[in-house]
Design an enzyme around this catalytic site. Sequence first.
Site, PDB file in Angstrom:
ATOM      1  N   GLU A   1     -29.256  21.313 -40.192  1.00 20.95           N
ATOM      2  CA  GLU A   1     -30.674  21.667 -39.990  1.00 20.95           C
ATOM      3  C   GLU A   1     -31.437  21.532 -41.307  1.00 20.95           C
ATOM      4  O   GLU A   1     -32.219  22.410 -41.698  1.00 20.95           O
ATOM      5  CB  GLU A   1     -30.803  23.097 -39.442  1.00 20.95           C
ATOM      6  CG  GLU A   1     -30.059  23.342 -38.136  1.00 20.95           C
ATOM      7  CD  GLU A   1     -30.804  22.830 -36.904  1.00 20.95           C
ATOM      8  OE1 GLU A   1     -31.772  22.039 -37.063  1.00 20.95           O
ATOM      9  OE2 GLU A   1     -30.430  23.218 -35.801  1.00 20.95           O
TER      10      GLU A   1
ATOM     11  N   LYS B   1     -26.542  15.674 -33.563  1.00 21.71           N
ATOM     12  CA  LYS B   1     -26.478  15.600 -35.025  1.00 21.71           C
ATOM     13  C   LYS B   1     -25.444  16.559 -35.584  1.00 21.71           C
ATOM     14  O   LYS B   1     -24.634  16.197 -36.432  1.00 21.71           O
ATOM     15  CB  LYS B   1     -27.850  15.918 -35.646  1.00 21.71           C
ATOM     16  CG  LYS B   1     -28.953  14.960 -35.219  1.00 21.71           C
ATOM     17  CD  LYS B   1     -30.285  15.306 -35.871  1.00 21.71           C
ATOM     18  CE  LYS B   1     -30.855  16.633 -35.434  1.00 21.71           C
ATOM     19  NZ  LYS B   1     -31.182  16.710 -33.999  1.00 21.71           N
TER      20      LYS B   1
END
Length: 181
Positions: free
Chosen positions: A87, A20
């Site tokens: 995050e 990611k």
Amino acid sequence: MKKIKKGTIEVICGPMFSGKTEELIRRLVRAQIAKKNVSIFKNAVDNRYSDEYVVSHNQNKIKCQPIKDSKEIFDHSKEIDIVGIDETQFFDLSIIDVCNKLANNGKRVIVAGLDRDYKSIPFESMAYLLAHAEKITKLSSICMICGGYAYFSQRLTDDKSQILVGESEEYEARCRKCFKP
Ligand code: ZN
């Protein structure tokens, strides 16, 4: 004719070890090459590796701004075209409003984060952002048991807190069949 800036929200989600942060960095580096003003934010709770950089598992990095409260993004993004957030699951629900306001003001907002925790329960802020997003990318990892595509984050320790910042000793990627809640 006045040039109208169109804002959008993009979400990059998936389990641990799915790349990611790597995908977020890839999009931001491309935007920098296109001479856009880019800024990256991450929650100050995540102190892995470095305070001033977003660092991916394969050590690519890009300079970033650690923040405690998502509203701080407004103070640091006045002249910015593209806002990256890493995050994102560590932020509380106010991140939803922050992202929508930024996009409504013409900014391209790219958020990366875990869609679900180690029990396979959605992170609430991410679930809402997925609903608000124009573009969604769900990445997979490789199941450490069977080698299939993995979308689950298996915790390998007995820690019961929802947020456990960790690395490969604490987690591994699993497919639906091999995941043990
Ligand atoms: Zn498997």
